[in-house]
Enzyme design. Structure first.
Site, short mmCIF file in Angstrom:
data_model
loop_
_atom_site.label_atom_id
_atom_site.label_comp_id
_atom_site.label_asym_id
_atom_site.label_seq_id
_atom_site.Cartn_x
_atom_site.Cartn_y
_atom_site.Cartn_z
N CYS A 234 0.86 -1.17 0.00
CA CYS A 234 0.00 0.00 0.00
C CYS A 234 0.90 1.23 0.00
CB CYS A 234 -0.86 0.00 1.24
SG CYS A 234 -1.71 -1.56 1.46
N ARG B 229 1.32 1.93 -5.92
CA ARG B 229 1.54 0.90 -4.90
C ARG B 229 0.29 0.09 -4.58
NH1 ARG B 229 6.26 1.62 -2.34
NH2 ARG B 229 5.53 0.34 -0.61
N TRP C 233 -3.54 -1.82 -1.43
CA TRP C 233 -3.54 -3.04 -2.23
C TRP C 233 -3.93 -4.14 -1.26
CZ3 TRP C 233 -0.86 -7.76 -2.43
CH2 TRP C 233 -1.00 -8.47 -3.63
N ASN D 287 1.10 -0.35 5.81
CA ASN D 287 1.51 -1.05 4.59
C ASN D 287 2.29 -2.27 5.04
OD1 ASN D 287 2.66 -1.84 2.14
ND2 ASN D 287 4.32 -0.37 2.27
N GLY D 288 1.77 -3.46 4.74
CA GLY D 288 2.46 -4.68 5.17
C GLY D 288 1.46 -5.73 5.61
N GLU E 262 8.74 -12.20 -21.53
CA GLU E 262 8.45 -10.83 -21.11
C GLU E 262 7.30 -10.23 -21.94
OE1 GLU E 262 8.94 -9.05 -18.68
OE2 GLU E 262 8.80 -6.98 -19.30
N LYS F 92 3.81 -8.88 -20.38
CA LYS F 92 3.32 -7.50 -20.58
C LYS F 92 1.87 -7.53 -21.05
CE LYS F 92 5.49 -5.57 -18.85
NZ LYS F 92 6.74 -5.95 -18.22
N GLU G 44 -0.61 -8.72 -18.20
CA GLU G 44 -0.85 -7.88 -17.03
C GLU G 44 -1.64 -6.62 -17.35
OE1 GLU G 44 2.75 -6.65 -15.03
OE2 GLU G 44 3.81 -6.46 -16.91
N HIS H 17 6.30 -29.48 -28.51
CA HIS H 17 6.05 -30.38 -27.38
C HIS H 17 4.78 -30.00 -26.62
CE1 HIS H 17 9.93 -32.16 -28.15
NE2 HIS H 17 10.39 -30.93 -28.28
N LYS I 69 2.81 -1.87 -8.02
CA LYS I 69 4.16 -1.66 -8.53
C LYS I 69 5.22 -2.28 -7.64
CE LYS I 69 7.00 0.13 -11.44
NZ LYS I 69 7.09 -0.67 -12.67
#
Ligand code: F6R
Length: 615
Positions: A2, A27, A75, A101-102, A488, A492, A495, A511, A610
Site C-alpha cells: 500500500c 503501490r 492493495w 503497509n504490510g 516478457e 506484458k 498484465e 512439445h 508496482k
C-alpha cells in the site's frame, strides 16, 4: 504494497495528502482514505476505489481544515477491497487512527486475545487488530502513544510501515517500519511521511529513510526522535539530500506513464552506461565491480534471484554471462529460492535484480544468501531502497522513476547494467578478445539510437494491435537470447490487457503449445537474423501450416520471414547478445496499444501493484 502519506506542520494537510496519495497509487489502488485532525476533531473519510473516488466522496468541509493528517492507498491483502476494510482504521475508543503497509502475520492470535478483552472489530483487516493492540497496551500500561506503539510492535510478527495518530495527544504522529519502506521529508518546521519520496519532493529534498525495526515520534513545530523498536536506543537521524526531480515523476505530455517510460528507454539506457562505458579508452568502470573483482572471478557460479520482469532480465543475463564471461549462472525465482533450502556457499555470488528494491521475496532471498556467506550484489533502480541497502555491493540502473505498473525501462536498463558487468568480467577473465570487447562497447553505445528507430514503428504496431485486440489468447516464441523476451512479451500483454498469453522457446512449441494453434491464434515470433534464424524460420513454417497468424519481429531488410508472416515489425541489426534490448520494445508497444484499444487501465492494471512488499 500500500502507499502511506502523512503531514505535520504549518501547511494545510489535506492537499499534500491527497496529491501524495495520487503519486503513490502505483503501490495499490483498491481503496483510499484520509484522517485529518482539525484542531478539535478527527475526521476520517475512506472508500473502495481510487484516490479520485475518495476526492469525490469527501465532504467539502473536510478539505479546509487541519495541519495534521495521514492518508492511505491500499492493495488488499487481508479482507476484500471495500469501504470498511479501507484505511485509516480507528481503535475501539475512536481516539487512535492508523494506516499500514504490510502484513501482520500473527493477527488472528492477537485478535482472539483482544476479543477476549472486550474489543470488537468492524473490518477483516490485520491493521484494525494492530491499532486496537496499541490502544490496549496504552490503557493497560498507562503509557503515551509512542511507548504503546513500541510495546505493541514487539508482539507483532510480520511486516509494516505504519503511521498512528492519537487525538488525545494531537501534536504528534508516530511511525514505524519493518520490511516496508518509509521515508520522512524534512522541511522547515514541518515533516512529511511517505512510502517513497514522491509525495514531498516539491516541498523538500531532505529525507530520512527509516531502517527496519526503527520507529519515530514526529512532533508538531518540534523535532523527530528515532528509536530502535527492540531496545529503545536513540538513533541519530541521517538526513540525505535527494537528487530526484518532480518532472521525472510526471507524465510529460504522454497519455500514460507506461508509454512515457517506453519512450524514455533511449535516454534511460544511455544514463545507465554513461560514466561506466568508455569506448575511447576501451574500458568499463564500475567501482562496485572493481572493488569486488576477486569475489566475482573466484565465484563457482552466479545465482540470480528476482521476480517477474526482473527475473526475465535475469534470464537474459544468464545467456550474457555464460556466453561472454563463461561463468555458470543459475536464475531463480526469489520466492522459490528462499523456501527450497538451496545449496549456497561462500564461493557463490548472488545477484539480486529489482526495480523497486522493495520486493519482499527478493529481499528475503538476499538475507538467506547472506546468512550462508555468499557475496550478494544488487541491481536496483530505486536509490536507497531496502534491497540496495541490504546487498553487499551493487549497481543502480539509473532508469529514473518507473511509475507505470508494467515494467518497461527497468527491464532494458537492468539488461544494460548486467551486460556491462558481464563484459567487464569477460575482459578480466580473458574470455573475450580486446577487439571483440571494443566491438561490444561500440554496439552497446549504438543501442539507444536503434531503440529510437524501433519507436518509429509505433503507428504500425498500433495498427497490428487493432487487428488482434479482441482475441483471447496469444503465443510468444523466441530462441536463445530472445526466449526470455518472449516470456516478457507475454507477461506484458497479460498484465495490462488481461488477455491470456504464453511465452515459449520456439523449439518447445512442438512439445505441446502447437496444439493451440489454429486460424484464431496470433503468434508473435522473435526471428532476428542472428538468433538461430533458420531454425526459427522452420518454426514459422510449422505455424503457417496450421494457419496461425504470425507477427514476426525481424531484422531490418528481412525477406524470408516477411514472406511467411502476416505482419512484420523491423528492428535494426545488432549483436545477438544485445538484441533483447531492441526486440522487447515492439512487444511493449503491442501490449500497450492492445490494452488502450480495449479500454484497460494501462498504468494501474487490476489486482497488481508496482511494489510487491508482501510475499
Ligand atoms: C511486470 C512487473 C513485475 C515486477 C516484479 C518485480 O511488469 O512489473 O513482474 O517486475 O514485481 O519487481 P521488482 O523489479 O521491483 O523487484
Amino acid at each position: 504494497m500500500c502507499g502511506i502519506v502523512g503531514y505535520i506542520g504549518p501547511r494545510e494537510a489535506y492537499p499534500i495528502i491527497i496529491e501524495g496519495l495520487k503519486r503513490l497509487e502505483y503501490r495499490g489502488y483498491d481503496s483510499a482514505g484520509v484522517a485529518l485532525f482539525d484542531g478539535t476533531d478527527l475526521k476520517v473519510c475512506k472508500t473502495k476505489g481510487k484516490v479520485v473516488d475518495l476526492e469525490n466522496k469527501l465532504p467539502t468541509n473536510i478539505t479546509n481544515t487541519g495541519h495534521i493528517g495521514i492518508g492511505h492507498t491500499r492493495w488488499a491483502t487481508h479482507g476484500v477491497p471495500n469501504d470498511v476494510n479501507s484505511h485509516p482504521h480507528y481503535s475501539n475508543s475512536g481516539n487512535l487512527v492508523i494506516i499500514h503497509n504490510g502484513i501482520i502475520e500473527n493477527y488472528e492470535a492477537l485478535k482472539k486475545e483482544l476479543i477476549k478483552r472486550g474489543f470488537t472489530f468492524q473490518s477483516d483487516t490485520d491493521t484494525e487488530v494492530l491499532v486496537n493492540l496499541i490502544e490496549d497496551v496504552k490503557n493497560k500500561e498507562n503509557v503515551k502513544l509512542g511507548k504503546a506503539v513500541q510495546i505493541a510492535l514487539n508482539q507483532v510478527i510480520g511486516a509494516y510501515a505504519i503511521a498512528v495518530f492519537d487525538k488525545t495527544q494531537p501534536k504528534e504522529i508516530v511511525i514505524a517500519r519493518l520490511g516496508s519502506p518509509l521515508a520522512v521529508g524534512v522541511g522547515k518546521d514541518e515533516f512529511f511521511i511517505a512510502s517513497d519520496a514522491s509525495p514531498f519532493l516539491e516541498y523538500t529534498k531532505d529525507a530520512i529513510y527509516l531502517e527496519d525495526e526503527e520507529m519515530a515520534i514526529i512532533r508538531l513545530n518540534r523535532d523527530i526522535k528515532i528509536r530502535k523498536i527492540k531496545d529503545d536506543s536513540l538513533v541519530d537521524p541521517y538526513v540525505q539530500t535527494l537528487k530526484l526531480n518532480l518532472e521525472e515523476i510526471e507524465k510529460g505530455g504522454f497519455d500514460h506513464f507506461m508509454l512515457k517510460e517506453i519512450y524514455e528507454q533511449p535516454r534511460a539506457i544511455t544514463d545507465t552506461y554513461r560514466g561506466r562505458l568508455n569506448r575511447q579508452e576501451a574500458i568499463i568502470k564500475m567501482s562496485s565491480v572493481e572493488d569486488n573483482m576477486k569475489k566475482f572471478l573466484n565465484a563457482d557460479r552466479i545465482i540470480i534471484v528476482a521476480c517477474g520482469t526482473s527475473w526475465h532480465a535475469g534470464l537474459v543475463a544468464e545467456y550474457i554471462f555464460e556466453d561472454l564471461a563463461r561463468i555458470p549462472v543459475e536464475v531463480e525465482y526469489a520466492s522459490e529460492f528462499r523456501y527450497r533450502n538451496p545449496i549456497i556457499t561462500e564461493k557463490d555470488v548472488v545477484i539480486a535484480i529489482s526495480q523497486s528494491g522493495e520486493t519482499a521475496d527478493t529481499l528475503a532471498a538476499i538475507k538467506l544468501a547472506k546468512s550462508k556467506g555468499a557475496f550478494v550484489f544488487g541491481v536496483c533502480n530505486v536509490v536507497g531502497s531496502s534491497i540496495a541497502r541490504e546487498t553487499d555491493a551493487g549497481a543502480y540502473t539509473h532508469a529514473g522513476p518507473e511509475i507505470g505498473v508494467a515494467s518497461t525501462k527497468a527491464f532494458t536498463t537492468q539488461i544494460t547494467v548486467l551486460y556491462l558487468i558481464a563484459l567487464r568480467l569477460a575482459r578480466a577473465k580473458g574470455t573475450i578478445s580486446s577487439s571483440d570487447f571494443r566491438h561490444h562497447l561500440l554496439e552497446l553505445e549504438m543501442i539507444p539510437k536503434k531503440v529510437e528507430k524501433v519507436l518509429e514503428s509505433n503507428e504500425h504496431i498500433k495498427y497490428i494491435a487493432d487487428i488482434y485486440k479482441d482475441v483471447h489468447n496469444f503465443l510468444y516464441l523466441g530462441r536463445g537470447y530472445n526466449f526470455p523476451v518472449a516470456l516478457e512479451g507475454a507477461l506484458k500483454l497479460k498484465e495490462i490487457s488481461y488477455i491470456h498469453a504464453e511465452g515459449y522457446p520456439a523449439a518447445e512449441m512442438k512439445h505441446g503449445p502447437i496444439a493451440l494453434i489454429d486460424e484464431n491464434m496470433p503468434i508473435v515470433v522473435i526471428a532476428t537474423k542472428k538468433g538461430h534464424y533458420e531454425k526459427v524460420v522452420s518454426n514459422i513454417q510449422e505455424i503457417k501450416a496450421r494457419k496461425g497468424k504470425i507477427i514476426g519481429i525481424v531484422t531490418e531488410g528481412d525477406v524470408d520471414v516477411r514472406e511467411l508472416a502476416d505482419h512484420v515489425i523491423e528492428v535494426p541489426e545488432t549483436l545477438e547478445s544485445l538484441s533483447p534490448l531492441l526486440t522487447t520494445i515492439p512487444l511493449q508497444l503491442l501490449s500497450y496499444h492492445i490494452a488502450v484499444l480495449i479500454g484497460k487501465n494501462v498504468d494501474q492494471p487490476r489486482n497488481l501493484a508496482k511494489s510487491v512488499t508482501v510475499e
